[in-house]
Design a protein around this motif. Structure first.
Motif, PDB file in Angstrom:
ATOM      1  N   ARG A 185       0.836  -1.199   0.000  1.00 27.47           N
ATOM      2  CA  ARG A 185       0.000   0.000   0.000  1.00 27.47           C
ATOM      3  C   ARG A 185       0.869   1.247   0.000  1.00 27.47           C
ATOM      4  NH1 ARG A 185      -1.642   1.786   5.596  1.00 27.47           N
ATOM      5  NH2 ARG A 185       0.565   2.177   5.334  1.00 27.47           N
ATOM      6  N   THR A 186       1.959   1.229   0.780  1.00 24.05           N
ATOM      7  CA  THR A 186       2.855   2.376   0.832  1.00 24.05           C
ATOM      8  C   THR A 186       3.530   2.603  -0.512  1.00 24.05           C
ATOM      9  OG1 THR A 186       3.273   1.943   3.182  1.00 24.05           O
ATOM     10  CG2 THR A 186       4.825   3.371   2.039  1.00 24.05           C
ATOM     11  N   GLY A 187       3.987   1.508  -1.135  1.00 22.80           N
ATOM     12  CA  GLY A 187       4.606   1.642  -2.454  1.00 22.80           C
ATOM     13  C   GLY A 187       3.650   2.155  -3.506  1.00 22.80           C
ATOM     14  N   LEU A 188       2.415   1.683  -3.469  1.00 24.20           N
ATOM     15  CA  LEU A 188       1.418   2.146  -4.432  1.00 24.20           C
ATOM     16  C   LEU A 188       1.072   3.612  -4.212  1.00 24.20           C
ATOM     17  CD1 LEU A 188      -0.971  -0.905  -4.736  1.00 24.20           C
ATOM     18  CD2 LEU A 188       0.139   0.287  -6.619  1.00 24.20           C
ATOM     19  N   ALA A 189       1.063   4.051  -2.957  1.00 21.64           N
ATOM     20  CA  ALA A 189       0.782   5.463  -2.683  1.00 21.64           C
ATOM     21  C   ALA A 189       1.846   6.356  -3.326  1.00 21.64           C
ATOM     22  CB  ALA A 189       0.714   5.701  -1.177  1.00 21.64           C
ATOM     23  N   GLY A 190       3.111   5.941  -3.232  1.00 25.10           N
ATOM     24  CA  GLY A 190       4.174   6.706  -3.879  1.00 25.10           C
ATOM     25  C   GLY A 190       4.041   6.704  -5.388  1.00 25.10           C
ATOM     26  N   PHE A 191       3.662   5.555  -5.944  1.00 25.59           N
ATOM     27  CA  PHE A 191       3.485   5.461  -7.391  1.00 25.59           C
ATOM     28  C   PHE A 191       2.326   6.336  -7.853  1.00 25.59           C
ATOM     29  CE2 PHE A 191       2.125   2.898 -11.199  1.00 25.59           C
ATOM     30  CZ  PHE A 191       3.187   3.296 -11.988  1.00 25.59           C
ATOM     31  N   LEU A 192       1.245   6.376  -7.087  1.00 22.39           N
ATOM     32  CA  LEU A 192       0.114   7.243  -7.426  1.00 22.39           C
ATOM     33  C   LEU A 192       0.514   8.712  -7.381  1.00 22.39           C
ATOM     34  CD1 LEU A 192      -2.916   5.534  -5.656  1.00 22.39           C
ATOM     35  CD2 LEU A 192      -2.700   6.024  -8.092  1.00 22.39           C
ATOM     36  N   ALA A 193       1.386   9.062  -6.430  1.00 23.62           N
ATOM     37  CA  ALA A 193       1.847  10.451  -6.348  1.00 23.62           C
ATOM     38  C   ALA A 193       2.608  10.831  -7.619  1.00 23.62           C
ATOM     39  CB  ALA A 193       2.733  10.632  -5.116  1.00 23.62           C
ATOM     40  N   ILE A 194       3.401   9.897  -8.139  1.00 23.63           N
ATOM     41  CA  ILE A 194       4.132  10.159  -9.382  1.00 23.63           C
ATOM     42  C   ILE A 194       3.156  10.356 -10.552  1.00 23.63           C
ATOM     43  CG2 ILE A 194       5.749   9.171 -11.052  1.00 23.63           C
ATOM     44  CD1 ILE A 194       7.117   7.780  -8.721  1.00 23.63           C
ATOM     45  N   LEU A 195       2.144   9.497 -10.625  1.00 19.30           N
ATOM     46  CA  LEU A 195       1.164   9.612 -11.697  1.00 19.30           C
ATOM     47  C   LEU A 195       0.409  10.936 -11.630  1.00 19.30           C
ATOM     48  CD1 LEU A 195      -0.365   6.021 -11.906  1.00 19.30           C
ATOM     49  CD2 LEU A 195       0.982   7.191 -13.647  1.00 19.30           C
ATOM     50  N   ILE A 196       0.041  11.334 -10.412  1.00 17.35           N
ATOM     51  CA  ILE A 196      -0.678  12.610 -10.258  1.00 17.35           C
ATOM     52  C   ILE A 196       0.194  13.774 -10.716  1.00 17.35           C
ATOM     53  CG2 ILE A 196      -1.614  14.210  -8.550  1.00 17.35           C
ATOM     54  CD1 ILE A 196      -2.569  11.751  -6.984  1.00 17.35           C
ATOM     55  N   ALA A 197       1.492  13.711 -10.380  1.00 24.16           N
ATOM     56  CA  ALA A 197       2.389  14.772 -10.810  1.00 24.16           C
ATOM     57  C   ALA A 197       2.481  14.829 -12.321  1.00 24.16           C
ATOM     58  CB  ALA A 197       3.776  14.558 -10.201  1.00 24.16           C
TER      59      ALA A 197
END
Length: 374
Positions: A185-197
């Motif tokens: 979940r933590t790794g996916l949260a970081g990946f989602l942050a990259i996508l949002i950026a």
């Protein structure tokens, strides 16, 4: 060696239980007695069997006891190995039945003299062959499996230790799965942050730097799919880590693909025992975590494909500007901008930040193409 054939009565088993001191010495009598004093049940009542419950009286001290044992023989190879062991000990296994050799020990709550710290019961080890009918489909609670049990060979100390380790692993499997899910979940949260950026910070410039509507559509579709997979993976990872709300409060929503799994408290009686229900929750968490991993890999693959498009797609042609020097009232003036229209008698220049200017060809002194108007 098979257990002894001596036939003690229950009264003999119960004679003087308080005088028994703790002992883990194997005895061939305990297996035979356990087959008479203990009842066996396989849970859940439907679907794949996950655990065996033994309850009744200890074959040595005679006190009431309950113990649960995970079903290990799930794979075909394990079942074949277990069946071969039962055949060596002349234990008949009906066709289509699962089988497991259970190694147990006294689990009563009575305080026996000499009990080591951290242990309980009188320490008597025993072994039973448990076989059960398959029940793949969900049925009424009254339609339980057929369960048979018979004495096995006297267990070795290694068998007892292995059974303890297996029980400990089964007791913590839900917590272990949810800890792993929290990391995903933590790794996916970081990946989602990259996508949002990329979507909201760099998205416009990335699309503007590509020439051709086909490439832009491909990039947009890949980014949307990557984001959707990442969101789905994050949802599955969160559900694996924390479970779902109790559906006796929120109700089932079968028309949504995010429907709640049948492992909430209102379904607990379908599984027969609380530990079997917890095993089902752990299995649901494992399934959610598996989907989260697949969604993460899919999102990463589409994201890499989108990045490749930004590298290989043709870029926008470089913008050129036209610098025109012309006569204006006896003096020379200069304008610079994008050439909008040029004819045989005039040229129209688009000025920054707005507006246009048309210069007659008769007033034009010179025309030059430049990279910028600075």
């Amino acid at each position: 060696m098979r257990c002894g054939k001596r036939s003690e009565t229950l009264a003999e088993v119960l004679e003087g239980p308080g005088s028994l001191a703790w002992s883990d010495e194997p005895d061939s009598r305990w297996c035979e007695r356990a087959a008479r004093t203990l009842r066996a049940q396989v849970a859940p009542f439907w679907g794949a069997a996950t655990e065996i419950v033994l309850d009744g009286r200890c074959p040595r001290c005679g006190h009431e006891m309950v113990s649960t044992h995970p079903v290990r023989a799930i794979l075909a190879a394990s079942e074949a190995k277990a069946a071969a062991g039962a055949e060596r000990e002349a234990v008949a296994v009906p066709d289509g039945y699962g089988i497991r050799r259970v190694t147990g020990e006294c689990a009563c709550k009575h305080e026996h003299t000499g009990t080591p710290e951290g242990k309980g019961g009188c320490g008597a080890p025993f072994a039973l062959w448990i076989s059960w009918s398959s029940n793949p489909k969900r049925k009424k609670l009254s339609e339980k499996r057929t369960v048979n049990h018979s004495p096995a060979a006297a267990p070795r100390p290694l068998d007892v230790e292995e059974e303890r380790a297996l029980q400990d692993a089964a007791a913590t499997q839900l917590e272990d799965t949810r800890k792993a899910a929290e990391s995903w979940r933590t790794g996916l949260a970081g990946f989602l942050a990259i996508l949002i950026a990329i979507f909201f910070v760099k998205g416009k410039s990335s699309f503007d730097d590509i020439s051709g509507s086909g490439w832009k559509w491909a990039l947009g579709v890949l980014l949307v799919v990557s984001a959707a997979l990442a969101l789905f993976g994050a949802y599955r990872a969160i559900r694996a880590a924390y479970g779902v709300p109790r559906d006796e409060y929120v109700g089932e929503v079968p028309w949504l693909f995010l429907h709640l799994p049948p492992t909430s408290p209102r379904h607990i009686y379908d599984y027969g025992t609380v530990s079997a229900w917890r095993h089902a929750i752990a299995r649901t968490s494992v399934n959610d975590l598996r989907w989260a991993k697949l969604a993460t890999l899919g999102s990463l693959a589409t994201f890499v494909s989108a990045a490749a498009i930004t590298w290989i797609a043709p870029g926008r042609p470089a913008t050129t500007y036209t610098k025109v020097t012309f006569r204006k009232g006896g003096t020379a003036a200069t304008v610079c901008g994008e050439s909008v229209k040029a004819t045989s008698d005039a040229i129209t220049i688009k000025l920054a930040p707005s507006g246009t200017q048309t210069i007659p060809d008769s007033d034009t002194v010179s025309v030059a193409v430049v990279k910028s108007c600075d």
